[in-house]
Scaffold this active site. Structure first.
Site: not given
Ligand code: AP5
Length: 218
Positions: A13, A160, A171
């Site tokens: 995402k 991270r 998660r």
């Molecule tokens: P990435 O693009 O970062 O994936 P993502 O879906 O954004 O995953 P995240 O881990 O960043 O999101 P998340 O939803 O768990 O964490 P968030 O930061 O929102 O890609 C991931 C990896 O894959 C990277 O290394 C990338 O290079 C690789 N990649 C990407 N696309 C690829 C492809 N096509 N092919 C191969 N590799 C690829 O949240 C973190 C924490 O914050 C949560 O756990 C929670 O505690 C809190 N939080 C955030 N938002 C909320 C909310 N709305 N409500 C409550 N708590 C929240």
């Protein structure tokens, strides 16, 4: 363009939200990025959020809703926005609906990113981040030019805290329990658009750009 990127952790995402925001000149609002910034700056909110985040739990709804409400009021959202990682619970989705309708707005689309679980675990466990400039890499899919060093600023890369195996499992569990119900929520509102996000970053981006092109601001 007012879109939500929905999907489990690690489906890409954030990666795609950065590209789409640049391509379509819209704001990217990532609650994960905003919360990590608050943790780095040791704000009251950051201190409150840190424990939840380290363990892979969600931060309380009222905290993230407040963050997003403030960001949506920014002038840079006038042209549209991509919401990355928000909403993540039904109460958050309901709050978002209220905030938007109070401002005479509505969502255009909710893109539901789908990637097999084993790929998700590989993506997350191989992610490396720069603690200084926040650039992200992947040991296999997007390696830095020099192993362990940020291409952009030369800092040592780290992992991270929530990309450890136990936190990843938590998660994914939390996603299934609290966020997956949003698939049905938005499907019932005819906003849901499934997206196979298992391909390479460029391939996913190409598909996504095509799907989002009709919502480009004129
Ligand atoms: P990435 O693009 O970062 O994936 P993502 O879906 O954004 O995953 P995240 O881990 O960043 O999101 P998340 O939803 O768990 O964490 P968030 O930061 O929102 O890609 C991931 C990896 O894959 C990277 O290394 C990338 O290079 C690789 N990649 C990407 N696309 C690829 C492809 N096509 N092919 C191969 N590799 C690829 O949240 C973190 C924490 O914050 C949560 O756990 C929670 O505690 C809190 N939080 C955030 N938002 C909320 C909310 N709305 N409500 C409550 N708590 C929240």
């Amino acid at each position: 363009m007012r879109v939500v990127f929905l999907g489990a952790p690690g489906v890409g995402k954030g990666t795609q939200a950065d590209r789409i925001a640049a391509q379509f000149q819209v704001a990217k609002i990532s609650t994960g990025d905003l919360l990590r910034e608050a943790v780095r700056n040791r704000t009251v909110l950051g201190l409150e959020a840190k424990n939840c985040m380290d363990q892979g739990n969600l931060v309380p709804d009222d905290v993230v809703v407040r963050l997003v409400r403030e960001k949506l009021a920014d002038a840079n959202c006038a042209n549209g926005f991509v919401l990355d990682g928000f909403p993540r619970t039904v109460p958050q989705a309901e709050a978002l609906g209220r905030v938007l309708s109070a401002n005479g707005m509505a969502l255009d689309l909710v893109v539901n990113f789908q990637v097999p679980r084993e790929d998700i675990v590989r993506r997350l466990s191989g992610r490396r981040s720069c603690p200084k400039c926040q650039a992200t890499f992947h040991v296999d899919f997007a390696p830095p030019k020099v192993d362990g060093i940020c291409d952009r600023c030369g800092e040592l890369l780290g992992q991270r805290s929530d990309d450890r195996r136990d936190a990843i499992e938590m998660r994914l569990k939390i996603y299934n329990e609290q966020t997956a119900p949003l698939v049905r929520y938005y499907d019932e509102r005819q906003l849901l658009h499934p997206m196979d996000a298992s391909g390479a970053v460029d391939v996913v981006f190409q598909h996504l750009s095509q799907e989002l092109a009709p919502y480009r601001a004129t």
